[in-house]
Scaffold this active site. Structure first.
Site, PDB file in Angstrom:
ATOM      1  N   MET A 101      53.531 128.232  64.959  1.00 17.67           N
ATOM      2  CA  MET A 101      54.322 128.187  63.739  1.00 17.67           C
ATOM      3  C   MET A 101      55.760 128.656  63.939  1.00 17.67           C
ATOM      4  SD  MET A 101      52.182 126.819  61.822  1.00 17.67           S
ATOM      5  CE  MET A 101      52.863 126.956  60.178  1.00 17.67           C
ATOM      6  N   ILE A 103      59.600 127.019  65.243  1.00 21.53           N
ATOM      7  CA  ILE A 103      60.327 125.841  65.701  1.00 21.53           C
ATOM      8  C   ILE A 103      60.963 126.169  67.040  1.00 21.53           C
ATOM      9  CG2 ILE A 103      62.297 124.348  65.183  1.00 21.53           C
ATOM     10  CD1 ILE A 103      61.541 124.708  62.205  1.00 21.53           C
ATOM     11  N   ASN A 118      52.805 118.132  70.715  1.00 26.84           N
ATOM     12  CA  ASN A 118      52.442 118.791  69.461  1.00 26.84           C
ATOM     13  C   ASN A 118      51.457 117.916  68.707  1.00 26.84           C
ATOM     14  OD1 ASN A 118      52.605 120.732  67.325  1.00 26.84           O
ATOM     15  ND2 ASN A 118      53.960 119.333  66.207  1.00 26.84           N
ATOM     16  N   HIS A 120      50.252 116.990  64.788  1.00 26.98           N
ATOM     17  CA  HIS A 120      50.730 117.113  63.410  1.00 26.98           C
ATOM     18  C   HIS A 120      49.714 116.446  62.479  1.00 26.98           C
ATOM     19  CE1 HIS A 120      53.739 117.573  60.279  1.00 26.98           C
ATOM     20  NE2 HIS A 120      53.428 116.353  59.884  1.00 26.98           N
TER      21      HIS A 120
HETATM   22  C1  GRF Z   1      46.484 121.760  62.688  1.00 25.11           C
HETATM   23  O1  GRF Z   1      46.275 121.168  61.446  1.00 25.11           O
HETATM   24  C2  GRF Z   1      47.637 121.096  63.391  1.00 25.11           C
HETATM   25  O2  GRF Z   1      47.740 119.744  63.114  1.00 25.11           O
HETATM   26  C3  GRF Z   1      48.826 121.839  62.860  1.00 25.11           C
HETATM   27  O3  GRF Z   1      48.397 123.165  62.720  1.00 25.11           O
HETATM   28  C4  GRF Z   1      46.982 123.195  62.569  1.00 25.11           C
HETATM   29  C5  GRF Z   1      46.453 124.060  63.671  1.00 25.11           C
HETATM   30  O4  GRF Z   1      45.075 124.265  63.571  1.00 25.11           O
HETATM   31  N1  GRF Z   1      49.958 121.679  63.748  1.00 25.11           N
HETATM   32  P1  GRF Z   1      44.311 124.999  64.727  1.00 25.11           P
HETATM   33  O5  GRF Z   1      44.961 126.375  64.908  1.00 25.11           O
HETATM   34  O6  GRF Z   1      44.417 124.165  65.964  1.00 25.11           O
HETATM   35  O7  GRF Z   1      42.894 125.127  64.250  1.00 25.11           O
END
Ligand code: GRF
Length: 214
Positions: A101, A103, A118, A120
């Protein structure tokens, strides 16, 4: 100017996973390594959150972890410089952002160009940013999904590697849609990493071509 081309390396790779939360995508990638689907090792699980559940899982699985406290750095670039240094120390070939989380600074993106992926939870370029499952429902789209992409300086806009589509149902809540998308994330993220270390991802400009296995 000639279009820049990149071809991913065919080798047993060294991965660093960057995460800030529960780490289910990290687990999916690690599981695919354990079953021999991905030709790589996770050499580092990195976090900016000390008590991220994903870090705990990594320790339980015997993987090296590292937490760097953002508050100890004067700015984002200094923080990223340290993270890059730690990745370089371990000869990392690919960084997998998995719910990280923060950037990344342009500096970081340039240092690991075509070597950061990444995941998404939407069909990019629709719905970049945060809380995108709710945004998809509120917008009224009939389909959403997941996207694995290379990370470029512009957030959520790097070359797309794989996507998976799921329907958005009339009675969906943010939770039910997120769960449906997450299932697909756990399939396409390991698959993208597998293709990377099979030397099969070719980036030309902003398009990614999947080469035949030789
Ligand atoms: C997922 O929904 C991913 O797409 C987003 O953040 C979330 C991470 O989930 N970037 P996790 O920590 O892998 O369970």
């Amino acid at each position: 100017m000639a279009e820049e081309t990149f071809i991913s390396p065919k080798k047993r790779g060294r991965i660093a996973v960057f995460l800030s939360g529960r780490g289910s995508n990290f687990r999916a990638i690690h599981d695919a390594i354990l079953t021999g689907r991905i030709n790589a090792d996770i050499a580092l699980v990195f976090s900016n959150v000390e008590d991220a559940p994903g870090l705990q899982t990594a320790r339980e699985r015997g993987l090296e972890t590292l937490y760097l406290n953002p508050k100890l750095y004067p700015n984002r670039e200094e923080y990223d410089k340290e993270a890059v240094k730690e990745a370089r120390k371990r000869a990392i070939d690919l960084i997998c952002l998995a719910g990280y989380m923060r950037i990344l600074t342009p500096y970081f993106c340039r240092e690991f160009r075509h070597r950061i992926m990444n995941i998404h939870p939407a069909l990019l370029p629709s719905f970049p940013g945060l809380h995108v499952q709710k945004k998809a429902i509120d917008w009224g789209v009939r389909y959403s999904g997941a996207t694995v992409h290379f990370v470029a300086e512009e957030v959520d806009m790097g070359p797309i590697i794989l996507q998976a589509v799921v329907p958005v149902l009339q009675d969906d809540t943010e939770e039910t849609l997120s769960a449906r998308i997450l299932k697909e994330e756990h399939k396409i993220y390991p698959e993208a990493v597998r293709l990377f270390f099979e030397g099969r991802l070719e980036v030309r400009g902003r398009r990614v071509f999947i080469r035949e296995n030789d």
